[in-house]
Enzyme design. Sequence first.
Site, PDB file in Angstrom:
ATOM      1  CE  LYS A 103      -2.024   1.559   3.391  1.00 32.46           C
ATOM      2  NZ  LYS A 103      -3.285   1.510   4.149  1.00 32.46           N
ATOM      3  NE  ARG A 150      -5.178  -1.250   7.444  1.00 32.40           N
ATOM      4  CZ  ARG A 150      -4.400  -0.030   8.407  1.00 32.40           C
ATOM      5  NH1 ARG A 150      -4.541   0.586   8.923  1.00 32.40           N
ATOM      6  NH2 ARG A 150      -3.339   0.229   8.019  1.00 32.40           N
ATOM      7  CD  GLN A 205      -9.996   5.201   9.884  1.00 28.10           C
ATOM      8  OE1 GLN A 205     -10.367   3.703  10.182  1.00 28.10           O
ATOM      9  NE2 GLN A 205      -8.710   4.751   8.591  1.00 28.10           N
ATOM     10  N   GLY A 214      -6.596   7.096  17.166  1.00 27.56           N
ATOM     11  CA  GLY A 214      -6.016   7.464  15.862  1.00 27.56           C
ATOM     12  C   GLY A 214      -4.455   8.116  16.104  1.00 27.56           C
ATOM     13  CB  ALA A 215      -2.108   8.007  18.664  1.00 26.76           C
ATOM     14  CG  ASP A 216      -1.675   8.586  12.071  1.00 22.91           C
ATOM     15  OD1 ASP A 216      -1.436   9.674  12.616  1.00 22.91           O
ATOM     16  OD2 ASP A 216      -2.360   8.539  10.656  1.00 22.91           O
ATOM     17  CE  LYS A 235      -1.818  12.872  14.262  1.00 22.16           C
ATOM     18  NZ  LYS A 235      -2.253  12.401  13.387  1.00 22.16           N
ATOM     19  CB  SER A 286      -5.291   0.165  16.469  1.00 23.35           C
ATOM     20  OG  SER A 286      -5.559   0.279  15.066  1.00 23.35           O
TER      21      SER A 286
END
Length: 331
Positions: A71, A115, A143, A223-225, A229, A296
């Site tokens: 991806k 996913r 989301q 939310g944290a990516d 964050k 996640s």
Amino acid sequence: MQTLLLNHDAVAANAQMPAVIEAVSDAFAAYERGDAQMPAKSYIQLEQYNGDFRSMPAYLEAETWDAAGIKWVNVHPDNARDYDLPTVMGTMIYSDPETAFPLAIMDGTTLTRLRTGAAAAVATDHLAIEGATSLGIVGAGVQSYTQLEAIAQIRPIEKVVVSDLDDDRLARFVARYEDDFEVTTGSIGDAAACDVLSTVTPVTDPIVERSMLAEHTHVNAIGADAPDKHELSDEILTEATIVIDDREQTTHSGEINVPWSEGTLTDDDIHAEIGEIVVGAVPGRTADTSISVFDSTGLAIQDVATAHVVYEAASSADNGTPFDLVDQSTD
């Protein structure tokens, strides 16, 4: 042999959520067993455009199938304001592991939403109380939709409380689901008091406090990516049973990244990776569990597993748009 082109509508139509949840669970199990290859996510920083590109390749071997893909995804926070484009867009190339033929090119943005919801559902299935009937959602963006759709597959959700600063997003969410659930809008505290809570925001200062949660709430921290964050207070994280999707990613850019970098959290505070729980090596919720948190960050194996579901369904239904991408002459 032709490559299948699948736009966002085709991806959504061919991704039945129960099948996606099962495939994502299989992917977590394969990763835990050592039956997956997933190089670290690589970044190209574009400071002049306030954005970045990320490449996410993976191969996994489940018990009855295997799959490979990559991806290519971006995060450009100014897109909605300046260009009327999504902040996050993705493209998935799904390949035959045996021959490397590109079986499909599909919309990775819809794939990501599916996913991510499925991953939260897998974690909720193992960590939430069995009779969970209420779901709180903080952040009513795109989301949030798959959070509800996926979690409702594995718990008898009746009541949904959604919180957001944007009244238009709240109205769209309520309108979409009010015929199927008891949907209300409320404060962050109202949402956090539910049996299950999903946080889907980009904040860097925690917005959920321990006092807001019920004694048994399971939280999907979505939310944290990116570094810095942080949606949940440190008090929540130091008390909770913490389950992560991947140690390297979560400590770098997941919900735990800030307290981890400050030394507030250590290895001793991590209960398990989700794959360990899926294969039964570590228990999920037990009688001693109070609040739990699933951190996640999103893994490439989840994208590949979901792409597998989409491609197989689309091939069986003979839909999508086949086209000639590869010159197949061998001369």
